[in-house]
Design a protein around this motif. Structure first.
Motif, PDB file in Angstrom:
ATOM      1  N   HIS A  18      -1.667  -9.864 -22.867  1.00 36.19           N
ATOM      2  CA  HIS A  18      -2.522  -8.672 -22.947  1.00 36.19           C
ATOM      3  C   HIS A  18      -2.546  -8.211 -24.401  1.00 36.19           C
ATOM      4  N   PRO A  19      -3.667  -7.658 -24.876  1.00 35.51           N
ATOM      5  CA  PRO A  19      -3.740  -7.262 -26.294  1.00 35.51           C
ATOM      6  C   PRO A  19      -2.736  -6.196 -26.710  1.00 35.51           C
ATOM      7  N   ALA A  20      -2.240  -5.402 -25.769  1.00 32.07           N
ATOM      8  CA  ALA A  20      -1.250  -4.374 -26.099  1.00 32.07           C
ATOM      9  C   ALA A  20       0.080  -4.667 -25.409  1.00 32.07           C
ATOM     10  N   TYR A  21       0.367  -5.937 -25.169  1.00 32.57           N
ATOM     11  CA  TYR A  21       1.556  -6.321 -24.407  1.00 32.57           C
ATOM     12  C   TYR A  21       2.796  -5.597 -24.911  1.00 32.57           C
ATOM     13  N   ASP A  22       3.498  -4.951 -23.963  1.00 28.17           N
ATOM     14  CA  ASP A  22       4.708  -4.193 -24.297  1.00 28.17           C
ATOM     15  C   ASP A  22       5.707  -4.366 -23.165  1.00 28.17           C
ATOM     16  N   ARG A  23       6.682  -5.245 -23.386  1.00 29.00           N
ATOM     17  CA  ARG A  23       7.656  -5.535 -22.327  1.00 29.00           C
ATOM     18  C   ARG A  23       8.448  -4.314 -21.917  1.00 29.00           C
ATOM     19  N   SER A  24       8.606  -3.355 -22.817  1.00 32.94           N
ATOM     20  CA  SER A  24       9.422  -2.176 -22.507  1.00 32.94           C
ATOM     21  C   SER A  24       8.741  -1.227 -21.530  1.00 32.94           C
ATOM     22  N   SER A  25       7.474  -1.494 -21.191  1.00 29.81           N
ATOM     23  CA  SER A  25       6.788  -0.654 -20.203  1.00 29.81           C
ATOM     24  C   SER A  25       6.410  -1.444 -18.954  1.00 29.81           C
ATOM     25  N   ILE A  26       7.000  -2.625 -18.795  1.00 31.10           N
ATOM     26  CA  ILE A  26       6.748  -3.453 -17.614  1.00 31.10           C
ATOM     27  C   ILE A  26       7.975  -3.423 -16.716  1.00 31.10           C
ATOM     28  N   MET A  27       7.768  -3.113 -15.462  1.00 29.79           N
ATOM     29  CA  MET A  27       8.870  -3.004 -14.512  1.00 29.79           C
ATOM     30  C   MET A  27       9.293  -4.369 -13.995  1.00 29.79           C
ATOM     31  N   PRO A  28      10.604  -4.564 -13.730  1.00 31.66           N
ATOM     32  CA  PRO A  28      11.683  -3.648 -14.104  1.00 31.66           C
ATOM     33  C   PRO A  28      11.974  -3.742 -15.603  1.00 31.66           C
ATOM     34  N   ILE A  29      12.126  -2.605 -16.234  1.00 34.45           N
ATOM     35  CA  ILE A  29      12.268  -2.566 -17.685  1.00 34.45           C
ATOM     36  C   ILE A  29      13.514  -3.314 -18.142  1.00 34.45           C
TER      37      ILE A  29
ATOM     38  N   LYS B  90       0.812  -1.220   0.000  1.00 27.80           N
ATOM     39  CA  LYS B  90       0.000   0.000   0.000  1.00 27.80           C
ATOM     40  C   LYS B  90       0.843   1.267   0.000  1.00 27.80           C
ATOM     41  N   THR B  91       2.144   1.167   0.284  1.00 22.16           N
ATOM     42  CA  THR B  91       3.035   2.333   0.242  1.00 22.16           C
ATOM     43  C   THR B  91       3.688   2.502  -1.120  1.00 22.16           C
ATOM     44  N   GLN B  92       3.497   1.538  -2.019  1.00 24.80           N
ATOM     45  CA  GLN B  92       4.192   1.554  -3.310  1.00 24.80           C
ATOM     46  C   GLN B  92       3.316   2.206  -4.367  1.00 24.80           C
ATOM     47  N   ALA B  93       3.546   3.499  -4.575  1.00 18.93           N
ATOM     48  CA  ALA B  93       2.701   4.290  -5.470  1.00 18.93           C
ATOM     49  C   ALA B  93       2.718   3.765  -6.898  1.00 18.93           C
ATOM     50  N   ARG B  94       3.850   3.228  -7.342  1.00 22.55           N
ATOM     51  CA  ARG B  94       3.934   2.714  -8.713  1.00 22.55           C
ATOM     52  C   ARG B  94       2.844   1.686  -8.982  1.00 22.55           C
ATOM     53  N   LEU B  95       2.539   0.850  -7.997  1.00 18.17           N
ATOM     54  CA  LEU B  95       1.490  -0.150  -8.138  1.00 18.17           C
ATOM     55  C   LEU B  95       0.129   0.379  -7.717  1.00 18.17           C
TER      56      LEU B  95
ATOM     57  N   GLU C 119      -3.051   3.198 -20.271  1.00 17.59           N
ATOM     58  CA  GLU C 119      -3.606   3.063 -18.926  1.00 17.59           C
ATOM     59  C   GLU C 119      -4.089   1.630 -18.679  1.00 17.59           C
ATOM     60  N   ALA C 120      -4.702   1.026 -19.699  1.00 17.81           N
ATOM     61  CA  ALA C 120      -5.168  -0.352 -19.565  1.00 17.81           C
ATOM     62  C   ALA C 120      -3.987  -1.301 -19.402  1.00 17.81           C
ATOM     63  N   HIS C 121      -2.914  -1.049 -20.141  1.00 15.82           N
ATOM     64  CA  HIS C 121      -1.732  -1.902 -20.033  1.00 15.82           C
ATOM     65  C   HIS C 121      -1.090  -1.770 -18.657  1.00 15.82           C
ATOM     66  N   ALA C 122      -1.058  -0.551 -18.133  1.00 17.97           N
ATOM     67  CA  ALA C 122      -0.486  -0.345 -16.797  1.00 17.97           C
ATOM     68  C   ALA C 122      -1.318  -1.059 -15.734  1.00 17.97           C
ATOM     69  N   ARG C 123      -2.632  -1.055 -15.903  1.00 18.55           N
ATOM     70  CA  ARG C 123      -3.516  -1.774 -14.981  1.00 18.55           C
ATOM     71  C   ARG C 123      -3.236  -3.280 -15.054  1.00 18.55           C
ATOM     72  N   PHE C 124      -3.170  -3.811 -16.268  1.00 23.14           N
ATOM     73  CA  PHE C 124      -2.823  -5.219 -16.456  1.00 23.14           C
ATOM     74  C   PHE C 124      -1.510  -5.564 -15.768  1.00 23.14           C
ATOM     75  N   ALA C 125      -0.483  -4.748 -16.011  1.00 13.77           N
ATOM     76  CA  ALA C 125       0.842  -5.033 -15.455  1.00 13.77           C
ATOM     77  C   ALA C 125       0.823  -5.037 -13.940  1.00 13.77           C
ATOM     78  N   ALA C 126       0.071  -4.108 -13.337  1.00 11.74           N
ATOM     79  CA  ALA C 126       0.008  -4.031 -11.876  1.00 11.74           C
ATOM     80  C   ALA C 126      -0.717  -5.239 -11.283  1.00 11.74           C
ATOM     81  N   VAL C 127      -1.822  -5.638 -11.898  1.00 12.89           N
ATOM     82  CA  VAL C 127      -2.606  -6.757 -11.361  1.00 12.89           C
ATOM     83  C   VAL C 127      -1.814  -8.059 -11.457  1.00 12.89           C
ATOM     84  N   VAL C 128      -1.213  -8.326 -12.619  1.00  9.65           N
ATOM     85  CA  VAL C 128      -0.483  -9.594 -12.742  1.00  9.65           C
ATOM     86  C   VAL C 128       0.796  -9.570 -11.900  1.00  9.65           C
ATOM     87  N   GLU C 129       1.317  -8.381 -11.609  1.00  5.92           N
ATOM     88  CA  GLU C 129       2.486  -8.321 -10.729  1.00  5.92           C
ATOM     89  C   GLU C 129       2.131  -8.774  -9.316  1.00  5.92           C
ATOM     90  N   ILE C 130       0.972  -8.354  -8.804  1.00  9.78           N
ATOM     91  CA  ILE C 130       0.635  -8.809  -7.452  1.00  9.78           C
ATOM     92  C   ILE C 130       0.213 -10.281  -7.455  1.00  9.78           C
TER      93      ILE C 130
END
Length: 435
Positions: free
Chosen positions: A312-323, A133-138, A281-292
């Motif tokens: 994900h339909p817009a899968y982009d490894r270059s925007s998934i942390m850690p890059i 809950k302290t990790q703003a990135r997620l 924004e949808a890709h960032a949501r996907f990345a955050a959910v599958v990360e947890i």
């Protein structure tokens, strides 16, 4: 034994409804009477001293635990007894409770009693959830989790988690209502058909996974390595909620734990409500959910038994942390591909491919909607073979551990040969099947 940290026997059944604990059943009638007469009664919580309950003797811990439970009874807090006795059922029960509490607009509070789970496991979850809950990135992409707090009752005097939610704001209520409306629009049959089309096109025909020969059977060709082929289970949830996603995922883990390999080789879990559409924004949501999802699987070393592959339909490894580092369930970083090609004996391609061409590797993970492939690690290890983890020279003195050199190199080359236009056209056709 399923996961190493918890020295408890593995159960063969998935989580079902909670059975009231002996304490909980006795207070249910009391709570009902209280709510009918006076409503929920607030009390001053019992204070613990600052010393460590783990250092107390058993009698003292038991007395304090019972006292705290009695206080919760008086307050009208539901006590939920759960007979989970292994990591899968523990997480399924916990996340199901969290999602059910979160589904309500009003402030909620419940105590989940898990007598068969070591207190150390409960403490580990509560601590990590607090850190999350302290990790703003997620948390910027997991807003529903901001309402929750999870703590171990009495700092660990007994095996119980206290789960609390805040009341939804008007804006949150409107968002929740809109999400529920979206969930009702998904057609499971169409979603599954579209996902199977993607698997047939990329995984089978382009041989993104050489041991999947059809959309219905996986782990083919590994018999001489001790792995029996079995059916792929297609599971579906329309949820837009991260907590319900966790519940569905862990119930899939329970299903795989209790089912023989030859009856259920792997699961493809469709989650079209997570990271809807193809926007950043949808890709960032996907990345955050599958990360947890991966985070809590790895918290209890579940990655020793199960592997994950995310789509994900817009899968982009270059925007998934850690890059520029490995991420569980994701492709290797794009910046590693040239070194992987060289190590795989494809020096010409490593030198000649442009960055845009290498980025076409993303298409092996661009499915028509968010999905998670849950694999058994015995299959992954058999497919990879011995000594699959190697030292990858990334240049400038940087050496990283890497695996899948042959697979990812071959897939990168095949994606380039297919070309962006053909890959995108085929993906668009898969997406259109869902309408």
């Amino acid at each position: 034994m399923l996961f190493r940290p918890l020295l408890i026997a593995a159960a063969a059944t998935a989580v079902s409804a909670f059975s009231p604990s002996p304490i909980g059943s006795s207070i249910a009638r009391q709570n009902q009477q209280q709510h009918q007469s006076t409503g929920r009664q607030s009390i001053i919580p019992l204070r613990l001293s600052d010393d460590n309950p783990a250092e107390w003797d058993e009698e003292r811990r038991s007395n304090m635990f019972q006292a705290l439970l009695r206080d919760l009874q008086i307050e009208g807090v539901p006590l939920l007894g759960c007979d989970a006795n292994q990591v899968g059922t523990f997480n399924a029960a916990l996340w199901t409770t969290i999602s059910e509490l979160g589904d309500q607009d009003e402030q909620q509070k419940a105590c989940l009693i898990m007598e068969e789970i070591p207190i150390s496991a409960l403490l580990a979850f509560a601590e990590d959830f607090t850190v999350l809950k302290t990790q703003a990135r997620l948390m910027d992409h997991l807003p529903e989790l901001k309402r929750f707090s999870v703590s171990v009752l009495g700092k660990g005097v007994g095996p119980a988690l206290l789960i609390e939610t805040k009341e939804r704001t008007e804006e949150e209520k409107a968002t929740a209502a809109a999400n529920r409306a979206i969930e009702g629009t998904y057609d499971q049959a169409k979603k599954t058909a579209a996902l199977k089309s993607f698997i047939d096109r990329v995984v089978v025909n382009l041989e993104a996974c050489p041991y999947t020969k059809s959309v219905d059977i996986s782990a083919v060709g590994l018999e001489n390595r001790g792995v029996t082929p079995g059916p792929v289970g297609y599971r579906f949830s329309p949820t837009t909620d991260a907590c319900m996603t966790m519940s569905v995922f862990w119930n899939c883990i329970c299903e795989m734990t209790g089912t023989p390999d030859e009856s259920l080789s792997s699961i493809m879990l469709s989650l079209p409500g997570i990271g809807q559409e193809s926007s950043p924004e949808a890709h960032a949501r996907f990345a955050a959910v599958v990360e947890i999802v991966g985070r809590y699987l790895c918290l209890y070393r579940g990655d020793a038994s199960f592997g994950l592959v995310h789509f994900h339909p817009a899968y982009d490894r270059s925007s998934i942390m850690p890059i520029d580092g490995p991420s569980y369930g994701q492709l290797p970083p794009m910046s590693w591909l040239r070194a992987m090609l060289k190590m795989g004996g494809h020096e010409v391609e490593a030198e000649s491919f442009t960055d845009d061409e290498l980025a076409l590797s993303n298409y092996q993970r661009r499915a028509p909607h968010t999905s998670i492939n849950i694999l058994r690690m015995n299959q992954v290890n058999a497919a990879a073979g011995a000594k699959s983890i190697v030292d990858l020279d990334l240049g400038n003195g940087r050496i990283e551990k890497a695996s899948g050199i042959t697979l990812y190199s071959r897939n990168a080359i095949r994606m380039v040969k297919s070309g962006k236009e053909a890959l995108q056209s085929a993906l668009d056709a898969d997406i259109a099947m869902q309408s």
